[in-house]
Design a protein around this motif. Structure first.
Motif, short mmCIF file in Angstrom:
data_model
loop_
_atom_site.label_atom_id
_atom_site.label_comp_id
_atom_site.label_asym_id
_atom_site.label_seq_id
_atom_site.Cartn_x
_atom_site.Cartn_y
_atom_site.Cartn_z
N UNK A 1 -4.80 8.99 0.52
CA UNK A 1 -5.35 9.76 -0.58
C UNK A 1 -5.37 8.94 -1.87
N UNK A 2 -4.34 8.14 -2.09
CA UNK A 2 -4.33 7.26 -3.26
C UNK A 2 -5.45 6.23 -3.16
N UNK A 3 -5.69 5.74 -1.95
CA UNK A 3 -6.78 4.79 -1.73
C UNK A 3 -8.14 5.45 -1.99
N UNK A 4 -8.28 6.71 -1.60
CA UNK A 4 -9.56 7.42 -1.77
C UNK A 4 -9.98 7.47 -3.24
N UNK A 5 -9.03 7.70 -4.14
CA UNK A 5 -9.39 7.88 -5.55
C UNK A 5 -9.39 6.56 -6.32
N UNK A 6 -9.16 5.45 -5.63
CA UNK A 6 -9.18 4.13 -6.27
C UNK A 6 -10.56 3.50 -6.11
N UNK A 7 -11.06 2.92 -7.18
CA UNK A 7 -12.37 2.27 -7.15
C UNK A 7 -12.36 1.09 -6.19
N UNK A 8 -13.50 0.76 -5.58
CA UNK A 8 -13.57 -0.44 -4.73
C UNK A 8 -13.10 -1.67 -5.51
N UNK A 9 -12.19 -2.41 -4.91
CA UNK A 9 -11.62 -3.57 -5.58
C UNK A 9 -10.45 -3.25 -6.49
N UNK A 10 -10.19 -1.94 -6.68
CA UNK A 10 -9.06 -1.53 -7.50
C UNK A 10 -7.74 -1.68 -6.76
N UNK A 11 -6.67 -1.28 -7.43
CA UNK A 11 -5.32 -1.54 -6.93
C UNK A 11 -4.57 -0.24 -6.68
N UNK A 12 -3.90 -0.17 -5.53
CA UNK A 12 -2.85 0.81 -5.29
C UNK A 12 -1.54 0.04 -5.31
N UNK A 13 -0.66 0.39 -6.22
CA UNK A 13 0.62 -0.32 -6.41
C UNK A 13 1.77 0.64 -6.12
N UNK A 14 2.64 0.24 -5.19
CA UNK A 14 3.72 1.11 -4.75
C UNK A 14 5.01 0.32 -4.71
N UNK A 15 6.08 0.94 -5.16
CA UNK A 15 7.41 0.31 -5.13
C UNK A 15 8.44 1.34 -4.66
N UNK A 16 9.26 0.95 -3.67
CA UNK A 16 10.31 1.82 -3.17
C UNK A 16 11.57 1.03 -2.85
N UNK A 17 12.70 1.67 -3.05
CA UNK A 17 13.98 1.07 -2.69
C UNK A 17 14.19 1.12 -1.18
N UNK A 18 15.22 0.41 -0.74
CA UNK A 18 15.62 0.42 0.66
C UNK A 18 17.13 0.64 0.68
N UNK A 19 17.55 1.87 1.01
CA UNK A 19 18.95 2.22 0.88
C UNK A 19 19.86 1.41 1.80
N UNK A 20 19.47 1.19 3.04
CA UNK A 20 20.32 0.41 3.93
C UNK A 20 20.37 -1.06 3.54
N UNK A 21 19.46 -1.48 2.67
CA UNK A 21 19.51 -2.84 2.15
C UNK A 21 20.46 -3.01 0.98
N UNK A 22 21.00 -1.92 0.48
CA UNK A 22 21.91 -2.01 -0.66
C UNK A 22 23.25 -2.60 -0.23
#
Length: 272
Positions: free
Chosen positions: A131-152
């Motif tokens: 859905x985030x990709x759908x509303x992004x213009x062609x060539x635009x960016x979807x930027x996502x950042x998430x933690x990794x709890x077991x990596x802590x």
């Protein structure tokens, strides 16, 4: 997966003051540095799961005179973020309630769509990315950042913090969420149809006395008072004495002069 996945989503952290205190400490510099080089004046940006809006406000300054919209499903949090935009006189910034699975915008509406620490709480992160990709213009960016709890990791290796990690994993997974989201971001983005993906990683690291005191205050309080605590008890995974013991462990860690805590985050820049 249900046709209305948001109805199945349970936010593990909730909106207790201790949670908001953590979220309002976030800035574009300390939480979205990987995206900053891509933010130029005139862009149209959507911030999904914008919370109290501190990162979103930084985006508004970076892309002005472009516009930034932050959405969150909590009306209470949106009201606070709207007040922040007003206080900072950011006329190009607005906030509204929204559903990440059904974004109320036409296709190709935004140059950049951003989500920070959001996918880890969703029952269907791939659907959200589509859905985030759908509303992004062609060539635009979807930027996502998430933690990794077991990596802590942390030092000293206190049993109460091991118990905290085990309990957090139990609660989050009972909510059908993925607390180790960081390691899955690349796979999820590929499943959502992205082909041009640039992954990276960055850490939050707490080792000074001031940093330990801050993190201890956030998590000791969150462990006994937030939605996480309520869920842990209601699901039968812990009782009040267990949570109090874990909170005391956080305070012991915070008092250790050689204490440190590392939280890894994985980031992706995905081209629509």
């Amino acid at each position: 997966m249900s046709q209305n996945p948001e109805s199945a989503d349970v936010y593990t952290h909730g909106h207790h003051e201790s949670v908001l205190r953590s979220h309002t400490s976030r800035t574009a510099e300390n939480s979205a540095a990987y995206l900053i080089p891509h933010l130029t004046p005139g862009l149209k940006v959507l911030d999904v799961g914008s919370g109290p809006g501190t990162i979103t406000a930084d985006f508004a300054r970076l892309v002005a005179p472009g516009t930034v919209l932050g959405i969150d499903r909590s009306a209470e949090v949106i009201a606070a973020a709207t007040s922040l935009a007003r206080e900072q006189a950011l006329d190009n910034l607005s906030f509204e309630t929204g559903d990440v699975y059904r974004l109320d915008f036409p296709d190709d509406s935004f140059d950049v769509v951003h989500a920070h620490q959001v996918l880890q709480h969703l029952t269907d992160p791939v659907a959200a990315l589509r859905e985030m990709r759908r509303v992004t213009k062609p060539g635009g960016i979807v930027a996502v950042r998430d933690a990794d709890f077991h990596g802590m990791f942390w030092h000293p290796q206190l049993p109460e913090l091991d118990e905290w990690m085990s309990l957090y994993q139990q609660v989050a997974r009972h909510n059908r969420a993925e607390p180790d989201a960081g390691r899955h971001l690349l796979r999820w983005a590929q499943a959502a149809g992205f082909g041009d993906i640039t992954p990276s990683s960055a850490n939050w690291f707490y080792a000074t006395g001031e940093q330990r005191a801050w993190l201890t205050g956030v998590w000791a309080e969150r462990t006994v008072s937030s939605a996480f605590a309520e869920q842990a008890i209601s699901y039968g995974f812990a009782d009040a004495s267990t949570l109090a013991r874990i909170a005391a462990g956080w305070r012991s860690w915070g008092a250790a002069q050689d204490g440190c805590f590392l939280m890894p985050n994985v980031e992706i820049i995905a081209r629509a």
